[in-house]
Scaffold this motif. Structure first.
Motif, PDB file in Angstrom:
ATOM      1  N   VAL A  86     -35.721 -25.228  54.504  1.00 54.56           N
ATOM      2  CA  VAL A  86     -35.512 -25.682  55.877  1.00 54.56           C
ATOM      3  C   VAL A  86     -34.050 -26.075  55.961  1.00 54.56           C
ATOM      4  O   VAL A  86     -33.629 -27.075  55.404  1.00 54.56           O
ATOM      5  CB  VAL A  86     -36.435 -26.888  56.200  1.00 54.56           C
ATOM      6  N   TRP A  87     -33.314 -25.228  56.625  1.00 54.84           N
ATOM      7  CA  TRP A  87     -31.884 -25.500  56.752  1.00 54.84           C
ATOM      8  C   TRP A  87     -31.669 -26.470  57.880  1.00 54.84           C
ATOM      9  O   TRP A  87     -32.240 -26.340  58.956  1.00 54.84           O
ATOM     10  CB  TRP A  87     -31.132 -24.194  57.063  1.00 54.84           C
ATOM     11  N   LEU A  88     -30.835 -27.446  57.597  1.00 54.02           N
ATOM     12  CA  LEU A  88     -30.479 -28.395  58.640  1.00 54.02           C
ATOM     13  C   LEU A  88     -29.598 -27.644  59.652  1.00 54.02           C
ATOM     14  O   LEU A  88     -28.712 -26.887  59.274  1.00 54.02           O
ATOM     15  CB  LEU A  88     -29.712 -29.572  58.011  1.00 54.02           C
ATOM     16  N   LYS A  89     -29.869 -27.887  60.923  1.00 50.41           N
ATOM     17  CA  LYS A  89     -29.078 -27.194  61.953  1.00 50.41           C
ATOM     18  C   LYS A  89     -27.714 -27.840  62.048  1.00 50.41           C
ATOM     19  O   LYS A  89     -27.567 -29.050  61.895  1.00 50.41           O
ATOM     20  CB  LYS A  89     -29.795 -27.256  63.298  1.00 50.41           C
ATOM     21  N   ASP A  90     -26.704 -27.022  62.325  1.00 52.94           N
ATOM     22  CA  ASP A  90     -25.331 -27.521  62.415  1.00 52.94           C
ATOM     23  C   ASP A  90     -25.205 -28.640  63.445  1.00 52.94           C
ATOM     24  O   ASP A  90     -24.470 -29.602  63.239  1.00 52.94           O
ATOM     25  CB  ASP A  90     -24.373 -26.378  62.779  1.00 52.94           C
ATOM     26  N   LYS A  91     -25.914 -28.524  64.548  1.00 52.12           N
ATOM     27  CA  LYS A  91     -25.795 -29.508  65.619  1.00 52.12           C
ATOM     28  C   LYS A  91     -26.356 -30.877  65.193  1.00 52.12           C
ATOM     29  O   LYS A  91     -25.926 -31.908  65.690  1.00 52.12           O
ATOM     30  CB  LYS A  91     -26.542 -29.027  66.869  1.00 52.12           C
ATOM     31  N   GLU A  92     -27.353 -30.867  64.276  1.00 54.03           N
ATOM     32  CA  GLU A  92     -27.986 -32.120  63.849  1.00 54.03           C
ATOM     33  C   GLU A  92     -27.099 -32.937  62.912  1.00 54.03           C
ATOM     34  O   GLU A  92     -27.314 -34.131  62.737  1.00 54.03           O
ATOM     35  CB  GLU A  92     -29.319 -31.825  63.152  1.00 54.03           C
ATOM     36  N   ALA A  93     -26.119 -32.321  62.251  1.00 52.10           N
ATOM     37  CA  ALA A  93     -25.273 -33.023  61.284  1.00 52.10           C
ATOM     38  C   ALA A  93     -23.938 -33.373  61.907  1.00 52.10           C
ATOM     39  O   ALA A  93     -23.183 -32.503  62.332  1.00 52.10           O
ATOM     40  CB  ALA A  93     -25.054 -32.155  60.058  1.00 52.10           C
ATOM     41  N   ARG A 142     -14.743 -29.344  57.859  1.00 54.87           N
ATOM     42  CA  ARG A 142     -15.780 -28.407  58.280  1.00 54.87           C
ATOM     43  C   ARG A 142     -17.107 -28.647  57.597  1.00 54.87           C
ATOM     44  O   ARG A 142     -17.192 -29.271  56.549  1.00 54.87           O
ATOM     45  CB  ARG A 142     -15.311 -26.978  57.986  1.00 54.87           C
ATOM     46  N   LYS A 143     -18.179 -28.118  58.163  1.00 60.45           N
ATOM     47  CA  LYS A 143     -19.542 -28.252  57.636  1.00 60.45           C
ATOM     48  C   LYS A 143     -19.862 -27.072  56.723  1.00 60.45           C
ATOM     49  O   LYS A 143     -19.499 -25.947  57.012  1.00 60.45           O
ATOM     50  CB  LYS A 143     -20.560 -28.270  58.791  1.00 60.45           C
ATOM     51  N   HIS A 144     -20.593 -27.395  55.605  1.00 63.20           N
ATOM     52  CA  HIS A 144     -21.041 -26.354  54.670  1.00 63.20           C
ATOM     53  C   HIS A 144     -22.467 -26.668  54.238  1.00 63.20           C
ATOM     54  O   HIS A 144     -22.788 -27.801  53.912  1.00 63.20           O
ATOM     55  CB  HIS A 144     -20.158 -26.309  53.420  1.00 63.20           C
TER      56      HIS A 144
END
Length: 190
Positions: A120-127, A142-144
């Motif tokens: 279950v990948w965390l969505k970019d918007k949630e982090a 940036r997010k990774h």
């Protein structure tokens, strides 16, 4: 008659001297006998004392022999207990190793299960912040995604690459997963 009297007087004097001499010898012998009796009594008392000391020493010797036997028995028991302790410690070590291997196998199975089920990948918007250092993401930070746990991290907290069961080529993993996977791999080695 005078001569006869004279001879008898002379004999009487001679006998009187002999009697006196014998009485002196008798007195000396009685004194010696008394000293001898006292000496003999002292020796008998000393012998009784020595017998008492000897009896006491025999008792102590017997006690020492008994203590030595008990000491040797306790040494044997101690050695047996040490052997049992070492055997049980070795068994515990072996059980600990088997338990560690089992835990690692369970972790590998869980990891393979995750890979098969799809993470279950965390969505970019949630982090909005890095999961590890909690620094806020921005244009420069940036997010990774970690390919092992699916969480989102900054570049500094996820700049490691390792091959995973789901991917034979090295992929990005976070510092926590990297440490866990390296530890797991090193404990699997003989």
């Amino acid at each position: 008659d005078e001569r006869y009297v004279q001879e008898h007087l002379s004999q009487s004097d001679s006998l009187q001297r002999q009697i006196s001499q014998k009485e002196k010898q008798l007195a000396q012998l009685e004194t010696d006998l008394k000293i001898e009796k006292e000496w003999r009594q002292t020796l008998q008392e000393d012998i009784l004392k020595e017998k008492g000391v000897l009896s006491h020493l025999r008792n102590e010797t017997q006690q020492i022999v008994n203590l030595k036997k008990e000491f040797l028995k306790l040494q044997d028991e101690n050695q047996q207990l040490k052997n049992i302790y070492q055997e049980q410690e070795q068994a515990l070590r072996e059980l600990g190793n088997k338990l560690s291997e089992s835990k690692l196998k369970i972790e590998d199975i869980k990891e393979a299960n995750k890979a098969l089920q799809g993470l279950v990948w965390l969505k970019d918007k949630e982090a909005t912040h890095c999961k590890l250092c909690e620094k806020e993401f921005s244009l420069s930070k940036r997010k990774h995604h970690c390919r092992n746990c699916g969480e989102i991290f900054c570049n500094a907290c996820s700049d490691n690459e390792l091959p995973l069961p789901s991917s034979p080529k090295p992929v990005r993993v976070c510092d926590s997963c990297h440490a866990m996977l390296i530890q797991r791999c090193s404990s699997n080695l003989p």
